[in-house]
Design a protein around this motif. Structure first.
Motif, PDB file in Angstrom:
ATOM      1  N   GLY A 242       0.790  -1.225   0.000  1.00 18.67           N
ATOM      2  CA  GLY A 242       0.000   0.000   0.000  1.00 18.67           C
ATOM      3  C   GLY A 242       0.818   1.268   0.000  1.00 18.67           C
ATOM      4  N   THR A 243       2.140   1.160   0.190  1.00 17.77           N
ATOM      5  CA  THR A 243       2.986   2.354   0.222  1.00 17.77           C
ATOM      6  C   THR A 243       3.882   2.459  -1.006  1.00 17.77           C
ATOM      7  OG1 THR A 243       4.666   1.188   1.512  1.00 17.77           O
ATOM      8  CG2 THR A 243       3.018   2.414   2.739  1.00 17.77           C
ATOM      9  N   ILE A 244       3.915   1.422  -1.818  1.00 18.63           N
ATOM     10  CA  ILE A 244       4.760   1.437  -3.014  1.00 18.63           C
ATOM     11  C   ILE A 244       4.176   2.417  -4.022  1.00 18.63           C
ATOM     12  CG2 ILE A 244       5.604   0.029  -4.933  1.00 18.63           C
ATOM     13  CD1 ILE A 244       5.563  -2.365  -3.011  1.00 18.63           C
ATOM     14  N   GLY A 245       5.062   3.189  -4.681  1.00  9.15           N
ATOM     15  CA  GLY A 245       4.624   4.122  -5.701  1.00  9.15           C
ATOM     16  C   GLY A 245       4.420   5.539  -5.204  1.00  9.15           C
ATOM     17  N   ARG A 246       4.791   5.809  -3.941  1.00 10.49           N
ATOM     18  CA  ARG A 246       4.603   7.149  -3.373  1.00 10.49           C
ATOM     19  C   ARG A 246       5.923   7.864  -3.103  1.00 10.49           C
ATOM     20  NH1 ARG A 246       0.757   5.244   1.354  1.00 10.49           N
ATOM     21  NH2 ARG A 246       1.939   6.851   2.441  1.00 10.49           N
TER      22      ARG A 246
ATOM     23  N   THR B   7      13.199 -14.021  -7.959  1.00 13.62           N
ATOM     24  CA  THR B   7      11.928 -14.050  -8.669  1.00 13.62           C
ATOM     25  C   THR B   7      10.730 -14.203  -7.739  1.00 13.62           C
ATOM     26  OG1 THR B   7      12.384 -16.393  -9.123  1.00 13.62           O
ATOM     27  CG2 THR B   7      12.835 -14.834 -10.886  1.00 13.62           C
ATOM     28  N   LEU B   8      10.948 -14.402  -6.449  1.00 13.02           N
ATOM     29  CA  LEU B   8       9.849 -14.377  -5.491  1.00 13.02           C
ATOM     30  C   LEU B   8       9.545 -12.953  -5.024  1.00 13.02           C
ATOM     31  CD1 LEU B   8      10.624 -17.437  -3.157  1.00 13.02           C
ATOM     32  CD2 LEU B   8       8.882 -17.281  -4.942  1.00 13.02           C
ATOM     33  N   ASP B   9      10.464 -12.027  -5.302  1.00 12.52           N
ATOM     34  CA  ASP B   9      10.332 -10.657  -4.810  1.00 12.52           C
ATOM     35  C   ASP B   9       9.322  -9.891  -5.660  1.00 12.52           C
ATOM     36  OD1 ASP B   9      10.826  -8.517  -3.157  1.00 12.52           O
ATOM     37  OD2 ASP B   9      12.990  -8.504  -3.472  1.00 12.52           O
ATOM     38  N   HIS B  10       9.085  -8.625  -5.276  1.00 13.79           N
ATOM     39  CA  HIS B  10       8.174  -7.770  -6.032  1.00 13.79           C
ATOM     40  C   HIS B  10       8.611  -7.735  -7.493  1.00 13.79           C
ATOM     41  CE1 HIS B  10       6.067  -4.190  -7.428  1.00 13.79           C
ATOM     42  NE2 HIS B  10       5.303  -4.266  -6.357  1.00 13.79           N
TER      43      HIS B  10
END
Length: 202
Positions: free
Chosen positions: A124-128, A156-159
């Motif tokens: 929910g905080t990614i992209g800010r 490859t398990l990461d975002h």
């Protein structure tokens, strides 16, 4: 007793039940890129994490469970303390005034080098802009000391955006590996429903 599985380098390799596999990419940075002036986004603060193991573990879980991060939740309190209390390890929580939303961990224990141990944000905080702030802080802090190499690995398990984010930040890939481990959900280290994009088999 399970027999070792031979890796097939030109096709598929079956994994035993209870195992997960991921492709790991190793990246490095030999000199700091040009960075904008250091500023902290409004309402955010970077707070050092040392003796509060519960706070560290809660933040680690909040960030990592969607991606099956488990390395810090499967070790004992004594092992975690030995890492976080080491003066050559710097761990920080990014706090928005009400909660911890990000983690930055730098490891200077190898002479002349620094590892970006962890960098992440809660969902929910990614992209800010918080991730870019954390990365710029990581680079500044890494190269504020006499180091010749700043390195990190992702998998490859990461975002899905993690690898591109590291490359855009100035890291260069130099090696890949396949990592196989026990599924932490079957070990009880993370909730069974974590990372639903990776089916539980076993």
């Amino acid at each position: 007793m399970r027999l070792p599985v031979e890796l097939n380098l030109s096709g598929y390799t079956d994994l035993p039940p209870g195992k997960i596999a991921t492709i790991v990419t190793y990246l490095e940075m030999r000199q700091a890129p040009a960075l904008p002036p250091a500023t902290t986004p409004d309402g955010l603060s970077l707070q050092r994490l040392t003796s509060d193991r519960d706070r560290y573990r809660a933040l680690f879980r909040g960030i990592g469970e969607p991606w099956l991060w488990f390395s810090r939740v499967t070790i004992s309190d004594a092992e975690l303390a030995a890492i976080l209390d080491d003066p050559k390890v710097e761990a920080y929580a990014l706090n928005d005034g009400t909660a911890d939303i990000g983690l930055l961990e730098l490891d200077f224990r190898v002479a002349g080098e620094v590892e970006l141990g962890f960098l992440g944000l809660v969902p929910g905080t990614i992209g800010r802009g918080a991730g870019r702030f954390l990365m710029n802080e990581a680079i500044r802090r890494a190269f504020a000391k006499p180091v010749s190499r700043f390195f990190v690995h992702t998998c490859t398990l990461d975002h899905p955006a993690a690898l591109d984010f590291y490359r855009r930040s100035g890291f260069t890939p130099y090696k890949r590996a396949i990592e196989v481990d026990d599924d932490p959900r079957l070990m009880g280290a993370v909730p069974r429903e974590a990372a639903p994009q990776v089916p539980v088999l076993g």
